[in-house]
Enzyme design. Structure first.
Site, PDB file in Angstrom:
ATOM      1  N   ASN A 208       0.851  -1.199   0.000  1.00 54.56           N
ATOM      2  CA  ASN A 208       0.000   0.000   0.000  1.00 54.56           C
ATOM      3  C   ASN A 208       0.883   1.244   0.000  1.00 54.56           C
ATOM      4  O   ASN A 208       2.104   1.145   0.023  1.00 54.56           O
ATOM      5  CB  ASN A 208      -0.968  -0.022   1.187  1.00 54.56           C
ATOM      6  N   ASP A 276      -4.789  -5.894   5.183  1.00 55.23           N
ATOM      7  CA  ASP A 276      -5.865  -6.671   5.796  1.00 55.23           C
ATOM      8  C   ASP A 276      -5.867  -8.110   5.293  1.00 55.23           C
ATOM      9  O   ASP A 276      -6.305  -9.010   5.985  1.00 55.23           O
ATOM     10  CB  ASP A 276      -7.218  -6.018   5.480  1.00 55.23           C
ATOM     11  N   PRO A 303      -3.970 -11.419  10.543  1.00 55.88           N
ATOM     12  CA  PRO A 303      -4.327 -11.142  11.942  1.00 55.88           C
ATOM     13  C   PRO A 303      -4.460  -9.641  12.158  1.00 55.88           C
ATOM     14  O   PRO A 303      -3.695  -8.864  11.578  1.00 55.88           O
ATOM     15  CB  PRO A 303      -3.137 -11.703  12.729  1.00 55.88           C
ATOM     16  N   ASP A 304      -5.428  -9.231  12.965  1.00 59.81           N
ATOM     17  CA  ASP A 304      -5.572  -7.802  13.299  1.00 59.81           C
ATOM     18  C   ASP A 304      -4.753  -7.558  14.566  1.00 59.81           C
ATOM     19  O   ASP A 304      -5.171  -7.899  15.677  1.00 59.81           O
ATOM     20  CB  ASP A 304      -7.046  -7.450  13.501  1.00 59.81           C
ATOM     21  N   ILE A 305      -3.592  -6.975  14.377  1.00 54.99           N
ATOM     22  CA  ILE A 305      -2.629  -6.836  15.483  1.00 54.99           C
ATOM     23  C   ILE A 305      -3.162  -5.876  16.550  1.00 54.99           C
ATOM     24  O   ILE A 305      -3.107  -6.151  17.747  1.00 54.99           O
ATOM     25  CB  ILE A 305      -1.266  -6.332  14.941  1.00 54.99           C
ATOM     26  N   PHE A 323      -4.799   3.716  14.657  1.00 56.91           N
ATOM     27  CA  PHE A 323      -4.993   4.703  13.596  1.00 56.91           C
ATOM     28  C   PHE A 323      -6.161   4.253  12.726  1.00 56.91           C
ATOM     29  O   PHE A 323      -6.419   3.058  12.616  1.00 56.91           O
ATOM     30  CB  PHE A 323      -3.729   4.847  12.732  1.00 56.91           C
ATOM     31  N   LYS A 337     -14.667   2.039  14.766  1.00 57.81           N
ATOM     32  CA  LYS A 337     -13.450   1.233  14.749  1.00 57.81           C
ATOM     33  C   LYS A 337     -12.827   1.156  16.149  1.00 57.81           C
ATOM     34  O   LYS A 337     -12.341   0.114  16.569  1.00 57.81           O
ATOM     35  CB  LYS A 337     -12.456   1.843  13.751  1.00 57.81           C
ATOM     36  N   LYS A 341     -12.325  -2.479  17.851  1.00 55.37           N
ATOM     37  CA  LYS A 341     -10.990  -3.039  18.110  1.00 55.37           C
ATOM     38  C   LYS A 341     -10.648  -3.057  19.595  1.00 55.37           C
ATOM     39  O   LYS A 341      -9.805  -3.816  20.026  1.00 55.37           O
ATOM     40  CB  LYS A 341      -9.942  -2.244  17.342  1.00 55.37           C
TER      41      LYS A 341
HETATM   42  N1  CTP Z   1      -4.229  -2.787  12.073  1.00 57.65           N
HETATM   43  C1  CTP Z   1      -3.537  -3.860  12.592  1.00 57.65           C
HETATM   44  N2  CTP Z   1      -3.564  -5.067  11.988  1.00 57.65           N
HETATM   45  C2  CTP Z   1      -4.278  -5.247  10.849  1.00 57.65           C
HETATM   46  C3  CTP Z   1      -4.981  -4.163  10.286  1.00 57.65           C
HETATM   47  C4  CTP Z   1      -4.931  -2.953  10.921  1.00 57.65           C
HETATM   48  O1  CTP Z   1      -2.889  -3.686  13.632  1.00 57.65           O
HETATM   49  N3  CTP Z   1      -4.282  -6.425  10.286  1.00 57.65           N
HETATM   50  C5  CTP Z   1      -4.231  -1.512  12.772  1.00 57.65           C
HETATM   51  C6  CTP Z   1      -3.545  -0.382  12.054  1.00 57.65           C
HETATM   52  O2  CTP Z   1      -2.199  -0.278  12.422  1.00 57.65           O
HETATM   53  C7  CTP Z   1      -4.340   0.820  12.535  1.00 57.65           C
HETATM   54  C8  CTP Z   1      -5.720   0.266  12.745  1.00 57.65           C
HETATM   55  O3  CTP Z   1      -5.563  -1.121  12.899  1.00 57.65           O
HETATM   56  O4  CTP Z   1      -3.903   1.283  13.784  1.00 57.65           O
HETATM   57  C9  CTP Z   1      -6.736   0.576  11.695  1.00 57.65           C
HETATM   58  O5  CTP Z   1      -6.428   0.039  10.452  1.00 57.65           O
HETATM   59  P1  CTP Z   1      -7.477   0.121   9.262  1.00 57.65           P
HETATM   60  O6  CTP Z   1      -6.880  -0.586   8.118  1.00 57.65           O
HETATM   61  O7  CTP Z   1      -7.913   1.518   9.089  1.00 57.65           O
HETATM   62  O8  CTP Z   1      -8.675  -0.679   9.886  1.00 57.65           O
HETATM   63  P2  CTP Z   1      -9.393  -1.978   9.418  1.00 57.65           P
HETATM   64  O9  CTP Z   1      -9.688  -2.788  10.613  1.00 57.65           O
HETATM   65  O10 CTP Z   1      -8.595  -2.620   8.368  1.00 57.65           O
HETATM   66  O11 CTP Z   1     -10.755  -1.425   8.862  1.00 57.65           O
HETATM   67  P3  CTP Z   1     -11.181  -1.082   7.365  1.00 57.65           P
HETATM   68  O12 CTP Z   1     -10.050  -1.490   6.459  1.00 57.65           O
HETATM   69  O13 CTP Z   1     -12.402  -1.867   7.178  1.00 57.65           O
HETATM   70  O14 CTP Z   1     -11.427   0.391   7.373  1.00 57.65           O
END
Ligand code: CTP
Length: 397
Positions: A208, A276, A303-305, A323, A337, A341
């Site tokens: 990205n 993602d 994984p969503d860290i 963020f 969000k 989260k």
């Molecule tokens: N983040 C993370 N791990 C992921 C995706 C996102 O830790 N796999 C964290 C980013 O570092 C940021 C926050 O989550 O602090 C938001 O990321 P964003 O991409 O905006 O949120 P998403 O959950 O992906 O929501 P969406 O793409 O549907 O807007």
């Protein structure tokens, strides 16, 4: 303020040595005492007389000056200061420091000192970029040497780029921060930054537009307030921050492992633009064009860290900052969000192409916490970082 602080100023042999004259004045204006030491090469650029006149003290130059050894030996000289400042730190001086040389007064003092050392590098851009200098820089940082600059700009040699010594007032500010300790002294803070790369095959990946600029600035601002910063970064464009613990990763899964490995921390700032999704089946060999059908990529969720760390039972940082990069309904999406989260704050920004924020030098954020949403005016990313770091310091107490 630097009242009563003694700075041992080691002046290296570079054209930037002329800035030391002003630097000494600025330090003395703030109440500091300056003990100047010059290398032999430095005397080619400024005279000992100018330095001693401004410092109001004798200039030390010679390791084997017996009268001075009787008065004050080099060991003692190296220990009387609150901070040793090397300015300008030439490529040669940095190499000698990194290698542990002690063949003149300046390098012997640097080996013998038990006080903190700060360097202000100054050299030609090619010399700064040279792998040897970058290697020496990494060694010095690993040894705990603080680094200020260099800045980018026009250079005395006619080239352009990083290598200009920081301005005297910038050096004074860095000394003040270092000597004051800072409100985050003793705190450990994690920052994620940059994009992730998700491989398709050995040569291709999905990425990205994140440059890593905001995350890097946040790491620097937290460091400047005295925090120990663990900086987990994807393959970002911008240079790695100095004086922090850098962990380089490539994929979201590697970032997760590095983040969990860095815990416990007092605060976590998740500025990375984590992918993602990853490609479900990474090909072990390069996908060839001549196989007939067009390739179809299937994705798997990463994984969503941020969510995982926010929801930890043990080891959850006292403050978790996420963020939200949005292109529509910034406030509503980011507020949702934060809840989804489970983080404490969300720094939301509008990354629609028209704003020029993603990959640009400025940011306009909304800081969302349980107390509501706060609109910050558009400002440079380092300024956003400084204010955010200040807030984090206030919150951690
Ligand atoms: N983040 C993370 N791990 C992921 C995706 C996102 O830790 N796999 C964290 C980013 O570092 C940021 C926050 O989550 O602090 C938001 O990321 P964003 O991409 O905006 O949120 P998403 O959950 O992906 O929501 P969406 O793409 O549907 O807007």
């Amino acid at each position: 303020m630097l009242t009563g602080k003694r700075i041992l100023l080691i002046v290296g042999g570079g054209i930037a040595a002329y800035k030391c004259l002003d630097l000494i004045r600025r330090l003395r204006e703030r109440g500091a005492m300056v003990t100047p030491v010059m290398t032999r090469a430095a005397t080619q650029f400024v005279t000992p007389l100018s330095l001693s006149a401004l410092a109001g003290e004798e200039v030390h130059q010679d390791l084997f000056d017996l009268t001075k050894e009787a008065e004050m030996g080099h060991i003692q000289l190296s220990r009387v200061a609150d901070m040793v400042l090397v300015a300008p730190a030439t490529a040669d001086l940095m190499a000698k420091m990194a290698g542990g040389h002690a063949n003149d007064l300046a390098t012997t003092l640097l080996m013998a000192t038990d006080t903190p050392v700060m360097i202000a590098p100054a050299m030609n851009v090619r010399m700064w970029d040279h792998p040897a200098t970058q290697r020496n820089l990494a060694v010095l940082q690993g040894d705990g040497v603080r680094v200020i600059g260099p800045n980018s700009g026009d250079m005395a040699c006619g080239e352009y780029g990083p290598g200009r010594m920081s301005e005297p007032l910038e050096i004074v500010a860095a000394l003040e921060t270092a000597l004051a300790g800072g409100p985050l002294q003793g705190k450990r803070v994690l920052v994620t930054s940059g994009p992730t790369h998700e491989p398709i095959d050995p040569v291709r990946y999905i990425a990205n537009r994140s440059s890593g600029a905001q995350g890097t600035a946040i790491a620097e601002a937290l460091r400047d307030l005295g925090a120990h910063v663990v900086f987990v970064t994807g393959p970002a464009e911008v240079a790695r921050p100095a004086g922090v613990e850098v962990v380089e990763v490539e994929t979201a899964r590697e970032m997760r492992a590095a983040v969990l490995g860095a815990l416990p921390v007092d605060a976590g700032v998740f500025a990375a633009a984590v992918a993602d999704w990853r490609v479900a089946r990474e090909s072990g060999s390069k996908i060839k064009k001549d196989k007939g059908a067009l390739p179809v990529l299937e994705f798997a969720e990463n994984p969503d860290i941020l969510a995982e760390v926010s929801q930890l039972k043990d080891n959850r940082p006292a403050l978790v900052v996420g963020f939200a990069a949005e292109t529509d309904d910034v406030l509503a999406n980011a507020t949702a969000k934060r809840k989804r989260k489970g983080c404490d704050w969300i720094v939301a920004n509008d990354v629609s192409p028209a704003t020029g924020i993603m990959g640009g030098s400025e940011n306009a954020i909304v800081l969302i916490s349980q107390d509501g949403a706060e609109d910050w005016p558009r400002m440079a990313k380092p300024e956003v970082a400084r204010r955010l770091a200040q807030r984090i310091a206030e919150t951690l107490g």
